[in-house]
Design an enzyme around this catalytic site. Structure first.
Site, PDB file in Angstrom:
ATOM      1  N   ASP A  30      15.302 -53.378   0.589  1.00 34.57           N
ATOM      2  CA  ASP A  30      15.301 -53.758   1.648  1.00 34.57           C
ATOM      3  C   ASP A  30      13.830 -53.513   2.169  1.00 34.57           C
ATOM      4  OD1 ASP A  30      18.201 -54.524   3.792  1.00 34.57           O
ATOM      5  OD2 ASP A  30      16.161 -53.908   5.068  1.00 34.57           O
ATOM      6  N   ASN A  88      28.247 -56.916   5.034  1.00 34.67           N
ATOM      7  CA  ASN A  88      28.246 -57.022   6.792  1.00 34.67           C
ATOM      8  C   ASN A  88      28.755 -58.720   6.492  1.00 34.67           C
ATOM      9  OD1 ASN A  88      27.548 -54.760   7.137  1.00 34.67           O
ATOM     10  ND2 ASN A  88      25.580 -55.243   6.867  1.00 34.67           N
ATOM     11  N   GLY A  94      28.218 -57.033  11.777  1.00 33.70           N
ATOM     12  CA  GLY A  94      26.509 -57.037  11.390  1.00 33.70           C
ATOM     13  C   GLY A  94      25.784 -57.594  10.683  1.00 33.70           C
ATOM     14  N   GLN A  95      26.338 -58.178  10.379  1.00 37.79           N
ATOM     15  CA  GLN A  95      25.805 -59.764   9.329  1.00 37.79           C
ATOM     16  C   GLN A  95      25.262 -60.365  10.298  1.00 37.79           C
ATOM     17  OE1 GLN A  95      27.945 -63.007   7.366  1.00 37.79           O
ATOM     18  NE2 GLN A  95      25.869 -63.240   5.981  1.00 37.79           N
ATOM     19  N   HIS A 101      24.328 -61.499   0.491  1.00 38.72           N
ATOM     20  CA  HIS A 101      24.104 -60.203  -0.055  1.00 38.72           C
ATOM     21  C   HIS A 101      25.123 -59.349   0.527  1.00 38.72           C
ATOM     22  CE1 HIS A 101      23.263 -60.542   4.431  1.00 38.72           C
ATOM     23  NE2 HIS A 101      23.021 -59.262   4.277  1.00 38.72           N
ATOM     24  N   HIS A 103      24.628 -54.902  -0.465  1.00 39.02           N
ATOM     25  CA  HIS A 103      23.971 -53.874   0.399  1.00 39.02           C
ATOM     26  C   HIS A 103      24.090 -52.581  -0.617  1.00 39.02           C
ATOM     27  CE1 HIS A 103      22.559 -55.001   4.754  1.00 39.02           C
ATOM     28  NE2 HIS A 103      23.227 -55.280   4.299  1.00 39.02           N
TER      29      HIS A 103
HETATM   30  P1  5GP Z   1      22.634 -57.588   6.865  1.00 35.60           P
HETATM   31  O1  5GP Z   1      22.282 -57.491   8.775  1.00 35.60           O
HETATM   32  O2  5GP Z   1      22.829 -59.202   7.644  1.00 35.60           O
HETATM   33  O3  5GP Z   1      23.253 -56.982   6.495  1.00 35.60           O
HETATM   34  O4  5GP Z   1      21.757 -57.700   6.010  1.00 35.60           O
HETATM   35  C1  5GP Z   1      20.075 -58.051   6.213  1.00 35.60           C
HETATM   36  C2  5GP Z   1      19.382 -56.973   5.467  1.00 35.60           C
HETATM   37  O5  5GP Z   1      18.242 -57.684   4.914  1.00 35.60           O
HETATM   38  C3  5GP Z   1      18.431 -56.209   6.469  1.00 35.60           C
HETATM   39  O6  5GP Z   1      18.885 -55.012   5.886  1.00 35.60           O
HETATM   40  C4  5GP Z   1      17.650 -56.606   6.754  1.00 35.60           C
HETATM   41  O7  5GP Z   1      16.584 -55.270   6.951  1.00 35.60           O
HETATM   42  C5  5GP Z   1      16.989 -56.839   5.506  1.00 35.60           C
HETATM   43  N1  5GP Z   1      15.880 -58.301   5.747  1.00 35.60           N
HETATM   44  C6  5GP Z   1      15.919 -59.583   6.590  1.00 35.60           C
HETATM   45  N2  5GP Z   1      14.664 -59.964   6.216  1.00 35.60           N
HETATM   46  C7  5GP Z   1      14.429 -59.267   5.119  1.00 35.60           C
HETATM   47  C8  5GP Z   1      13.013 -60.374   4.069  1.00 35.60           C
HETATM   48  O8  5GP Z   1      12.257 -60.908   4.564  1.00 35.60           O
HETATM   49  N3  5GP Z   1      12.384 -59.007   2.893  1.00 35.60           N
HETATM   50  C9  5GP Z   1      13.472 -57.987   2.677  1.00 35.60           C
HETATM   51  N4  5GP Z   1      13.160 -57.222   1.593  1.00 35.60           N
HETATM   52  N5  5GP Z   1      14.987 -57.700   3.279  1.00 35.60           N
HETATM   53  C10 5GP Z   1      14.868 -58.390   4.630  1.00 35.60           C
END
Ligand code: 5GP
Ligand code: ZN
Length: 115
Positions: A30, A88, A94-95, A101, A103
């Site tokens: 991440d 999420n 929190g998505q 994806h 985590h």
């Molecule tokens: P969500 O909030 O949708 O569950 O998680 C999205 C995750 O993607 C976040 O933890 C954020 O830090 C990560 N993320 C967003 N853009 C990028 C990116 O371009 N590269 C990487 N490695 N992680 C990303």
């Protein structure tokens, strides 16, 4: 899918620190880690999220949970200490990226309930 950041990472159009890859799945660090180990496990084929699942997605989701997540946990040496898998979903969940994806978080004590 056009303009999807995780599709671009899966296609190696955008660089990432890949920790695991096979025909169906890519896993990478991440960008904004919330724990010493914070990996995102992503199907290469675009799926919007849990609410968009169709029955055929059982194959790749099962592969992520049954095969890939525990394998990466062993690889990154958090299998024994423990870890958390999080998906999420939607705004209140929190998505922020609309490409499924999982985590994988570890390397520190996790709190419960999550904020
Ligand atoms: P969500 O909030 O949708 O569950 O998680 C999205 C995750 O993607 C976040 O933890 C954020 O830090 C990560 N993320 C967003 N853009 C990028 C990116 O371009 N590269 C990487 N490695 N992680 C990303
Ligand atoms: Zn995508």
């Amino acid at each position: 899918m056009a303009d999807c950041i995780f599709c671009k990472i899966a296609g190696h159009e955008i660089p990432s620190e890949v920790v695991y890859e096979d025909d169906a799945v890519i896993a990478f660090r991440d960008l904004n880690p919330q724990a010493p180990v914070h990996v995102l496990i992503v199907p290469k084929r675009h799926i919007d999220g849990v609410n968009a699942f169709v029955p055929a997605d059982k194959v790749v989701v099962g592969h992520i949970l049954v095969d890939v997540a525990p394998k990466i946990a062993r690889q990154l040496e958090i299998s024994e200490s423990g870890y958390r898998l999080v998906i999420n979903t939607g705004k209140q969940g929190g998505q922020t990226v609309d490409h499924l994806h999982v985590h994988l978080l570890g390397g520190r004590d996790m709190t419960w309930p999550p904020g």
